[in-house]
Design a protein around this motif. Structure first.
Motif, short mmCIF file in Angstrom:
data_model
loop_
_atom_site.label_atom_id
_atom_site.label_comp_id
_atom_site.label_asym_id
_atom_site.label_seq_id
_atom_site.Cartn_x
_atom_site.Cartn_y
_atom_site.Cartn_z
N VAL A 76 0.86 -1.18 0.00
CA VAL A 76 0.00 0.00 0.00
C VAL A 76 0.89 1.23 0.00
O VAL A 76 1.83 1.33 0.79
CB VAL A 76 -0.93 0.00 1.24
N ASN A 77 0.61 2.18 -0.90
CA ASN A 77 1.42 3.39 -0.95
C ASN A 77 0.61 4.68 -0.77
O ASN A 77 1.15 5.77 -0.84
CB ASN A 77 2.23 3.45 -2.24
N VAL A 78 -0.70 4.55 -0.54
CA VAL A 78 -1.56 5.68 -0.22
C VAL A 78 -2.44 5.27 0.95
O VAL A 78 -3.08 4.21 0.91
CB VAL A 78 -2.45 6.09 -1.42
N ILE A 79 -2.47 6.11 1.98
CA ILE A 79 -3.31 5.83 3.15
C ILE A 79 -4.31 6.98 3.31
O ILE A 79 -3.92 8.15 3.31
CB ILE A 79 -2.47 5.68 4.44
N VAL A 80 -5.58 6.61 3.46
CA VAL A 80 -6.63 7.56 3.80
C VAL A 80 -7.13 7.13 5.18
O VAL A 80 -7.65 6.04 5.33
CB VAL A 80 -7.79 7.52 2.78
N ALA A 81 -6.92 8.00 6.16
CA ALA A 81 -7.22 7.62 7.53
C ALA A 81 -8.26 8.55 8.15
O ALA A 81 -8.17 9.77 8.04
CB ALA A 81 -5.94 7.67 8.37
N SER A 82 -9.24 7.94 8.77
CA SER A 82 -10.24 8.68 9.53
C SER A 82 -9.92 8.44 11.00
O SER A 82 -10.28 7.41 11.56
CB SER A 82 -11.65 8.17 9.17
N THR A 83 -9.22 9.39 11.58
CA THR A 83 -8.71 9.21 12.94
C THR A 83 -8.85 10.49 13.75
O THR A 83 -9.11 11.56 13.21
CB THR A 83 -7.20 8.87 12.93
N TYR A 84 -8.63 10.34 15.03
CA TYR A 84 -8.46 11.50 15.89
C TYR A 84 -7.01 11.97 15.77
O TYR A 84 -6.15 11.26 15.23
CB TYR A 84 -8.78 11.14 17.34
N MET A 85 -6.74 13.15 16.28
CA MET A 85 -5.40 13.73 16.10
C MET A 85 -4.31 12.88 16.73
O MET A 85 -3.24 12.70 16.14
CB MET A 85 -5.35 15.14 16.66
N ASP A 86 -4.54 12.35 17.92
CA ASP A 86 -3.50 11.55 18.59
C ASP A 86 -3.05 10.38 17.72
O ASP A 86 -1.85 10.12 17.59
CB ASP A 86 -4.00 11.01 19.93
N GLU A 87 -4.01 9.70 17.12
CA GLU A 87 -3.67 8.56 16.28
C GLU A 87 -2.98 9.02 15.00
O GLU A 87 -2.05 8.36 14.52
CB GLU A 87 -4.91 7.73 15.95
N ALA A 88 -3.42 10.14 14.43
CA ALA A 88 -2.78 10.65 13.22
C ALA A 88 -1.32 10.99 13.48
O ALA A 88 -0.44 10.67 12.67
CB ALA A 88 -3.53 11.88 12.70
N VAL A 89 -1.05 11.62 14.60
CA VAL A 89 0.33 11.96 14.96
C VAL A 89 1.16 10.69 15.12
O VAL A 89 2.29 10.61 14.62
CB VAL A 89 0.36 12.83 16.24
N THR A 90 0.59 9.71 15.79
CA THR A 90 1.32 8.44 15.97
C THR A 90 1.58 7.78 14.62
O THR A 90 2.69 7.28 14.37
CB THR A 90 0.53 7.49 16.89
N ILE A 91 0.59 7.77 13.74
CA ILE A 91 0.77 7.16 12.42
C ILE A 91 1.89 7.86 11.66
O ILE A 91 2.77 7.21 11.09
CB ILE A 91 -0.55 7.19 11.61
N LEU A 92 1.89 9.19 11.65
CA LEU A 92 2.93 9.92 10.94
C LEU A 92 4.31 9.69 11.55
O LEU A 92 5.29 9.49 10.83
CB LEU A 92 2.60 11.41 10.90
N ASN A 93 4.38 9.72 12.87
CA ASN A 93 5.67 9.47 13.52
C ASN A 93 6.18 8.06 13.25
O ASN A 93 7.37 7.84 13.03
CB ASN A 93 5.57 9.71 15.03
N ARG A 94 5.28 7.09 13.24
CA ARG A 94 5.70 5.70 13.02
C ARG A 94 6.06 5.43 11.56
O ARG A 94 6.96 4.65 11.29
CB ARG A 94 4.62 4.72 13.51
N THR A 95 5.37 6.07 10.60
CA THR A 95 5.78 5.89 9.20
C THR A 95 7.22 6.38 9.01
O THR A 95 7.99 5.77 8.30
CB THR A 95 4.85 6.58 8.19
N ALA A 96 7.56 7.48 9.69
CA ALA A 96 8.94 7.99 9.61
C ALA A 96 9.91 7.04 10.31
O ALA A 96 10.96 6.70 9.76
CB ALA A 96 9.02 9.38 10.23
N ALA A 97 9.56 6.59 11.50
CA ALA A 97 10.45 5.72 12.27
C ALA A 97 10.66 4.37 11.57
O ALA A 97 11.75 3.80 11.64
CB ALA A 97 9.89 5.49 13.67
N LEU A 98 9.63 3.89 10.89
CA LEU A 98 9.72 2.60 10.18
C LEU A 98 10.24 2.75 8.76
O LEU A 98 10.32 1.77 8.02
CB LEU A 98 8.34 1.92 10.15
#
Length: 190
Positions: free
Chosen positions: A27-49
């Protein structure tokens, strides 16, 4: 489409598991319906991974003042996401009732709350609802509920929030459509 869910208040492990499953399916495109906390975690983890995506978009999150502040304070991961919002402080046009632009509303709102971040669409929507009510009362020339309701149903009011009009059957605000936004740190803060 592939659907992956994470729990509210997701842990790093929850997000990593979801991202690993998406990466495994290429998967190379993500569309996420989340709260801000989860969005921040997702972005931080995509960078870390080191998970490189063509695009990632979130509902509402990117338009929130706290998100904007994080980007302004150097959170570079936040610059790589897109967000969908119904209103933004840079919208053109001047309100017929208020005489304000979106930028003026935003500046006055920020000054009122001693803040340097722009208000979210939530604040603008609440203000627009009050503007519609005040305009309907003025048009009705009365506080009579039936007269004010009739004015709201027939309203076509251009405001800093956009066009304010209501569906006659559902009484719901007719959507102005949506915007896709991206927060970028200014050069002074980058």
């Amino acid at each position: 489409p592939l659907l992956v869910t994470i729990p509210r208040r997701a842990t790093t492990a929850d997000v990593d598991m979801a991202l690993d499953s998406l990466r495994a399916k290429e998967v190379n495109v993500i569309v996420a319906s989340t709260y801000m906390d989860e969005a921040v975690t997702i972005l931080n983890r995509t960078a870390a991974l080191d998970y490189s995506l063509f695009a990632i978009t979130f509902t509402a999150t990117v338009g929130l003042p706290d998100y904007q502040l994080m980007v302004e304070n150097g959170w570079w991961q936040g610059e790589f996401a897109l967000g969908s919002v119904p209103w933004h402080h840079d919208l053109p046009g001047t309100g017929e009732f208020t005489g304000m632009t979106s930028a003026e509303f935003s500046s006055e709102f920020a000054a009122l709350y001693d803040s340097h971040v722009y208000p979210s669409y939530h604040a603008a929507a609440a203000a627009a609802a009050l503007v519609a009510l005040f305009e309907a009362i003025e048009r009705a020339g009365s506080l009579n509920t039936s007269a004010v309701a009739a004015e709201l149903r027939s309203m076509q009011l251009q405001e800093f929030y956009g066009n304010i009009s209501f569906d006659r059957e559902s009484n719901q605000l007719i959507s102005n459509g949506g915007l896709v936004i991206q927060e970028i740190a200014t050069e002074a803060t980058a």
